[in-house]
Each structure stands twice: as C-alpha cells, then as structure tokens.
Motif scaffolding. Structure first.
Motif, PDB file in Angstrom:
ATOM      1  N   ASN A 149      77.790 -47.701  15.948  1.00  0.00           N
ATOM      2  CA  ASN A 149      77.767 -46.392  16.598  1.00  0.00           C
ATOM      3  C   ASN A 149      78.862 -46.230  17.649  1.00  0.00           C
ATOM      4  O   ASN A 149      78.615 -45.837  18.791  1.00  0.00           O
ATOM      5  CB  ASN A 149      76.382 -46.143  17.225  1.00  0.00           C
ATOM      6  CG  ASN A 149      75.278 -46.211  16.195  1.00  0.00           C
ATOM      7  OD1 ASN A 149      75.449 -45.768  15.055  1.00  0.00           O
ATOM      8  ND2 ASN A 149      74.141 -46.781  16.568  1.00  0.00           N
ATOM      9  N   GLU A 150      80.099 -46.571  17.237  1.00  0.00           N
ATOM     10  CA  GLU A 150      81.296 -46.388  18.060  1.00  0.00           C
ATOM     11  C   GLU A 150      81.276 -47.211  19.349  1.00  0.00           C
ATOM     12  O   GLU A 150      81.902 -46.861  20.341  1.00  0.00           O
ATOM     13  CB  GLU A 150      81.519 -44.900  18.380  1.00  0.00           C
ATOM     14  CG  GLU A 150      81.736 -44.059  17.115  1.00  0.00           C
ATOM     15  CD  GLU A 150      81.988 -42.600  17.419  1.00  0.00           C
ATOM     16  OE1 GLU A 150      81.383 -42.084  18.381  1.00  0.00           O
ATOM     17  OE2 GLU A 150      82.786 -41.989  16.701  1.00  0.00           O
ATOM     18  N   ARG A 151      80.540 -48.311  19.319  1.00  0.00           N
ATOM     19  CA  ARG A 151      80.563 -49.286  20.405  1.00  0.00           C
ATOM     20  C   ARG A 151      80.819 -50.659  19.806  1.00  0.00           C
ATOM     21  O   ARG A 151      80.327 -50.973  18.721  1.00  0.00           O
ATOM     22  CB  ARG A 151      79.245 -49.308  21.191  1.00  0.00           C
ATOM     23  CG  ARG A 151      79.037 -48.100  22.074  1.00  0.00           C
ATOM     24  CD  ARG A 151      77.696 -48.180  22.789  1.00  0.00           C
ATOM     25  NE  ARG A 151      77.476 -47.029  23.632  1.00  0.00           N
ATOM     26  CZ  ARG A 151      77.753 -46.955  24.919  1.00  0.00           C
ATOM     27  NH1 ARG A 151      78.274 -48.014  25.531  1.00  0.00           N
ATOM     28  NH2 ARG A 151      77.530 -45.868  25.619  1.00  0.00           N
TER      29      ARG A 151
ATOM     30  N   ALA B 213      87.157 -45.612  19.320  1.00  0.00           N
ATOM     31  CA  ALA B 213      87.279 -44.620  18.253  1.00  0.00           C
ATOM     32  C   ALA B 213      88.382 -45.074  17.301  1.00  0.00           C
ATOM     33  O   ALA B 213      89.565 -45.008  17.639  1.00  0.00           O
ATOM     34  CB  ALA B 213      87.592 -43.239  18.827  1.00  0.00           C
TER      35      ALA B 213
ATOM     36  N   GLU C 188      74.807 -40.100  12.190  1.00  0.00           N
ATOM     37  CA  GLU C 188      74.829 -41.448  11.658  1.00  0.00           C
ATOM     38  C   GLU C 188      74.108 -41.499  10.316  1.00  0.00           C
ATOM     39  O   GLU C 188      73.070 -40.870  10.126  1.00  0.00           O
ATOM     40  CB  GLU C 188      74.171 -42.414  12.650  1.00  0.00           C
ATOM     41  CG  GLU C 188      74.818 -42.418  14.032  1.00  0.00           C
ATOM     42  CD  GLU C 188      76.235 -42.950  14.021  1.00  0.00           C
ATOM     43  OE1 GLU C 188      76.622 -43.592  13.027  1.00  0.00           O
ATOM     44  OE2 GLU C 188      76.958 -42.713  14.998  1.00  0.00           O
TER      45      GLU C 188
ATOM     46  N   LYS D 127      83.312 -48.676  24.361  1.00  0.00           N
ATOM     47  CA  LYS D 127      83.316 -47.558  23.414  1.00  0.00           C
ATOM     48  C   LYS D 127      84.688 -47.522  22.763  1.00  0.00           C
ATOM     49  O   LYS D 127      85.698 -47.787  23.407  1.00  0.00           O
ATOM     50  CB  LYS D 127      83.063 -46.232  24.130  1.00  0.00           C
ATOM     51  CG  LYS D 127      81.655 -46.053  24.665  1.00  0.00           C
ATOM     52  CD  LYS D 127      81.508 -44.671  25.282  1.00  0.00           C
ATOM     53  CE  LYS D 127      80.105 -44.441  25.820  1.00  0.00           C
ATOM     54  NZ  LYS D 127      79.965 -43.083  26.418  1.00  0.00           N
TER      55      LYS D 127
END
Length: 270
Positions: free
Chosen positions: A166-168, A188, A3, A186
């Motif tokens: 953070n991909e959430r 992507a 990150e 979650k």
C-alpha cells in the motif's frame, strides 16, 4: 487509490471449530487483512478488506465474530521511535512520546520489539475504535512479527529486507541475528523505491553492488520494482520464509508479514 482484494478459503474451514483457530488481523487506516490458522495450516486469508467490515461486519460477519482461541492484531502506526530495552522506563513513556508529536486523535503504545529494543509508537484512535468489536487483548506493532521472522532467517550478509504494501516500504537490516536498522517510507513507483533502498544502504554503510535484497509483500517477480532494483544491487529475490502451510496458489512472500503475526501469540496460547 483502490486496493485490489484477494482471498482464499480452505475447503476444510469450519468456524464451529474456531475455538481451536487463531485469527491474525493486520489493520491499516482504511483497510484490513486477515488470516485464520489451525496450528500451522492456513484456513482462510483475505487482504485489503474495507475497514467498515470491522465496525459493522456484513460480508465477513461469520469470520469476524467466531469464537477464536486467540486473536492477534497488528496495527499500523502514524509514527514510532526505537529505544534500547536497557534505557526503557515505563513511567517515562510520555516523555519519549513527545518526540513523536502526538496529537489529540492519537494513542501511544509501548512494546518490546525484541530482546534489545522497545518500540514506542502512536496509532490513530479511529483505528483502535475500529477493532473494539473483536478481541483486542493482543495488539502489536504491525511489523513486530515480520521482524521476528527475519531475525530467524539467517540470510547471508549483507542483506537488506524490504516489505512493500500500500505504497509504503519497510526496511530492516540485521547483523549476527540482531536488528541494526528499521524504518518506514512512503513511496510512489519503482524509482522512489530504488532511491530509498539506496539511501538506507548508504545510512548503514552498505555498498549496493555488494548488497542482497529480499522482498516480501505486494510485489511480483516481474514487477518493475524488482527489475529496477536489480540494476543497482547485487541480487534481488522474493522472500521464501515459510511460517504456515499454504496452498500452492498462494505465494510465501505475499502472506509473510501477516502470517508472521503468529509469532506474537501469547505463550499461554501456544
């Protein structure tokens, strides 16, 4: 995934005056972010710091070991469930926690989310261990402050709120100022974000073409996240909720979920 780290320090920051500052911490499995405030003024901000700095601070030692007026911590959960406040019994938290499939390495917390909802959530014990070196007397579910801020936003209906980090992605929907839907997924990429947005809209009987989306978190106006959602929803914009006085180089929507922890301050400290 590594990150990107970002930070800001107010030229007026003086940790000798930390007794008049609040430290807001948002802690995830491998990283944490923080804000230092003086009243409504933002004195320092940094995101995506390695969790090792909480265990054994080096680079951030001065920030993390100062004697603050109050430390407010938001922790990410590995699972949660909501329960109407009227049905909550403290002695039966263990019974409710069975729905969460709690493992040996997890600890269960119960907390009032708002006037009508309790949240029972589980947290990895390693994350709790990580914050033992800081004042951890005020631990909150990570999104508690964010949800409080949204409840006060009074956006035109129907509006679906998203917070992306953070991909959430967290989703929240309010009607008449009351929380009607909250969940976390979650994801992507922009297509999955749009898929979950449409799925949530369907679950709460919203028509995407008639629904507004307001986004906060790690997203930019020019991102594919935004432009792709615009193909399906009535409007998509970044959050303009302002909880702190921030410098012009920072963006309100990027600091919102962390700044909103200030709404979790204990009454005796306000």
């Amino acid at each position: 995934m590594i990150e990107q780290r970002y930070s800001y320090t107010n030229p007026g920051l003086n940790l000798d005056q930390a007794h008049s500052y609040n430290l807001l911490l948002q802690v995830e499995q491998n990283i944490f972010s923080y804000i230092v405030t003086s009243g409504q003024e933002l004195m320092a901000w940094a995101i995506n710091n390695p969790i090792s700095e909480l265990h054994d601070p080096e680079e951030l030692k001065d920030i993390l070991t100062a004697n603050y007026k109050q430390v407010i911590t938001g922790v990410t959960s590995t699972g949660f469930t909501l329960l109407p406040t009227g049905l909550y019994e403290a002695g039966r938290v263990a019974d409710v926690a069975r729905l969460l499939d709690v493992r040996d390495n997890e600890k269960v917390f119960a907390q009032e989310l708002d006037a009508e909802n309790m949240i029972i959530y589980k947290v990895d014990k390693a994350l709790i261990t990580a914050i033992t070196n800081v004042d951890n007397s005020n631990i909150n579910y990570k999104a508690k402050g964010w949800l409080q801020a949204l409840a006060n936003d009074h956006a035109s209906n129907p509006t679906l709120y998203l917070n992306v980090n953070n991909e959430r992605v967290q989703f929240a929907y309010f009607n008449d100022g009351k929380l009607r839907f909250y969940n976390v997924f979650k994801f992507a990429g922009h297509e999955e974000l749009a898929y979950y947005s449409a799925l949530v809209a369907q679950q709460i009987d919203l028509t995407p073409a008639d629904t507004n989306i307001i986004i906060s978190g790690d997203v930019n106006r020019t991102d594919m996240y935004v432009s792709y959602l615009e193909q399906f929803f009535r409007s998509v914009r970044l959050s303009l909720i302002e909880l702190l006085d921030i410098p012009p180089q920072l963006e309100l929507h990027k600091v919102l979920s962390l700044a909103a922890l200030s709404l979790c301050a204990s009454s005796e400290e306000n």
